[in-house]
Design a protein around this motif. Structure first.
Motif, PDB file in Angstrom:
ATOM      1  N   ASN A  98       2.336   2.962  -3.087  1.00 48.90           N
ATOM      2  CA  ASN A  98       2.603   2.495  -1.817  1.00 48.90           C
ATOM      3  C   ASN A  98       2.704   1.055  -1.643  1.00 48.90           C
ATOM      4  OD1 ASN A  98       3.512   5.262  -0.869  1.00 48.90           O
ATOM      5  ND2 ASN A  98       1.162   5.406  -0.441  1.00 48.90           N
ATOM      6  N   MET A 113       9.634  -0.862  -1.527  1.00 50.36           N
ATOM      7  CA  MET A 113       8.622   0.117  -2.056  1.00 50.36           C
ATOM      8  C   MET A 113       9.156   0.859  -3.041  1.00 50.36           C
ATOM      9  SD  MET A 113       6.734   1.284   1.287  1.00 50.36           S
ATOM     10  CE  MET A 113       5.547   2.357   0.571  1.00 50.36           C
ATOM     11  N   HIS A 167      10.394   3.872  -4.383  1.00 52.68           N
ATOM     12  CA  HIS A 167      10.572   5.272  -3.657  1.00 52.68           C
ATOM     13  C   HIS A 167      10.592   6.347  -4.645  1.00 52.68           C
ATOM     14  CE1 HIS A 167      13.474   8.234  -2.114  1.00 52.68           C
ATOM     15  NE2 HIS A 167      12.579   7.987  -0.819  1.00 52.68           N
ATOM     16  N   ASP A 170       6.875   7.064   7.317  1.00 55.44           N
ATOM     17  CA  ASP A 170       6.281   8.172   6.606  1.00 55.44           C
ATOM     18  C   ASP A 170       5.875   8.153   5.102  1.00 55.44           C
ATOM     19  OD1 ASP A 170       6.053   8.578   9.374  1.00 55.44           O
ATOM     20  OD2 ASP A 170       7.614  10.395   8.981  1.00 55.44           O
ATOM     21  N   VAL A 171       4.635   8.269   4.832  1.00 55.45           N
ATOM     22  CA  VAL A 171       4.610   8.301   3.250  1.00 55.45           C
ATOM     23  C   VAL A 171       3.384   9.041   2.878  1.00 55.45           C
ATOM     24  CG1 VAL A 171       5.160   5.743   2.869  1.00 55.45           C
ATOM     25  CG2 VAL A 171       2.767   6.218   3.518  1.00 55.45           C
ATOM     26  N   GLU A 172       3.183   9.390   1.591  1.00 52.18           N
ATOM     27  CA  GLU A 172       2.201  10.324   1.112  1.00 52.18           C
ATOM     28  C   GLU A 172       0.992   9.279   0.659  1.00 52.18           C
ATOM     29  OE1 GLU A 172       3.923  13.109  -1.546  1.00 52.18           O
ATOM     30  OE2 GLU A 172       4.197  14.362  -0.014  1.00 52.18           O
ATOM     31  N   GLN A 211       0.183  13.129   4.571  1.00 54.41           N
ATOM     32  CA  GLN A 211       1.353  12.400   4.945  1.00 54.41           C
ATOM     33  C   GLN A 211       0.577  11.582   6.226  1.00 54.41           C
ATOM     34  OE1 GLN A 211       4.817  12.427   4.918  1.00 54.41           O
ATOM     35  NE2 GLN A 211       5.040  13.818   3.132  1.00 54.41           N
ATOM     36  N   ARG A 253       1.747   8.109   8.869  1.00 54.47           N
ATOM     37  CA  ARG A 253       2.663   7.129   9.750  1.00 54.47           C
ATOM     38  C   ARG A 253       2.346   5.690   9.719  1.00 54.47           C
ATOM     39  NH1 ARG A 253       5.992  10.194  14.023  1.00 54.47           N
ATOM     40  NH2 ARG A 253       6.913  10.718  11.834  1.00 54.47           N
ATOM     41  N   ILE A 299      -0.319   0.644   5.392  1.00 52.70           N
ATOM     42  CA  ILE A 299      -0.502   1.856   4.741  1.00 52.70           C
ATOM     43  C   ILE A 299      -1.559   1.786   3.645  1.00 52.70           C
ATOM     44  CG2 ILE A 299       0.462   3.178   2.987  1.00 52.70           C
ATOM     45  CD1 ILE A 299       3.452   2.514   3.796  1.00 52.70           C
TER      46      ILE A 299
END
Length: 211
Positions: free
Chosen positions: A58, A74, A76, A102-104, A130, A132, A138
């Motif tokens: 990320n 980023m 993706h 929103d990312v993992e 997950q 936000r 992040i």
């Protein structure tokens, strides 16, 4: 500070040129974003791999495309060659540093559970969470200390330290780690053969040489 990754514009999308790009150690790529026109580019395969390995999945990357102003992106998505794990194609998403996304994020369990020392078996249902957050906030990973976990104990998302920089999107009662008695695992593994479901195939797209 975002890590810099150099890129070159790619205008000829023919299969022969795409094949030559990969042969030369570069990765055909696309950069796009909300309300942004997509661009086809190439990046050096070694530089891309090193960036992701050193900075994390990320990471905010300052993508420097020739003759253009650098943009924050980023990684993706990407495609791998199944035998050699070479990167065949990469998608970069232009991010707005002022907007949440929103990312993992990888979940890492720290320590050795007391219950495991007593013969229990550690189970980890989730390996990513997950979250936000704004791009700069992040986290590289989420860590959970399992040292005090006895047999029968569980840790849920609600037990993780809170942060003002990001929020968890899953149900806070979701279990992320548990220690079960060894006989429980044995009973689970001894399900009748005729009741075992066929494994789900992991979906994957065919290699697209025209990307």
């Amino acid at each position: 500070m975002a890590v810099i990754l150099k890129a070159e514009k790619r205008e000829d999308l023919s299969k022969s040129v795409t094949k030559q790009i990969r042969k030369n150690g570069n990765v055909p790529s696309v950069v796009y974003g909300k309300d942004k026109a997509s661009k086809t580019i190439t990046v050096n395969s070694v530089d891309l791999t090193k960036t992701v390995r050193d900075e994390g999945r990320n990471a905010i990357i300052s993508l420097a495309v020739e003759n253009d102003e650098p943009v924050n992106v980023m990684l993706h998505d990407y495609q791998l060659e199944p035998l050699r794990d070479d990167v065949l194609h990469a998608d970069f998403y232009i991010v707005n540093m002022a907007e949440e996304m929103d990312v993992e994020v990888p979940l890492h369990l720290d320590g050795e559970a007391k219950g495991v020392k007593d013969g229990g078996v550690l189970q980890q249902p989730l390996f990513e969470l997950q979250v936000r957050a704004k791009p700069a906030d992040i986290p590289e990973q989420i860590s959970a200390d399992i040292s005090d976990l006895d047999i029968g104990d569980t840790i849920s998302i609600a037990d993780l330290p809170e942060s003002s920089a990001y929020e968890f999107l899953e149900d806070h009662e979701t279990t992320i780690a548990t220690v079960v008695p060894p006989d429980t695992v044995e009973e689970t593994d001894e399900a009748p053969a005729d009741e075992e479901a066929e494994p789900d195939l992991v979906g994957g797209s065919e290699n697209d040489d025209e990307k």
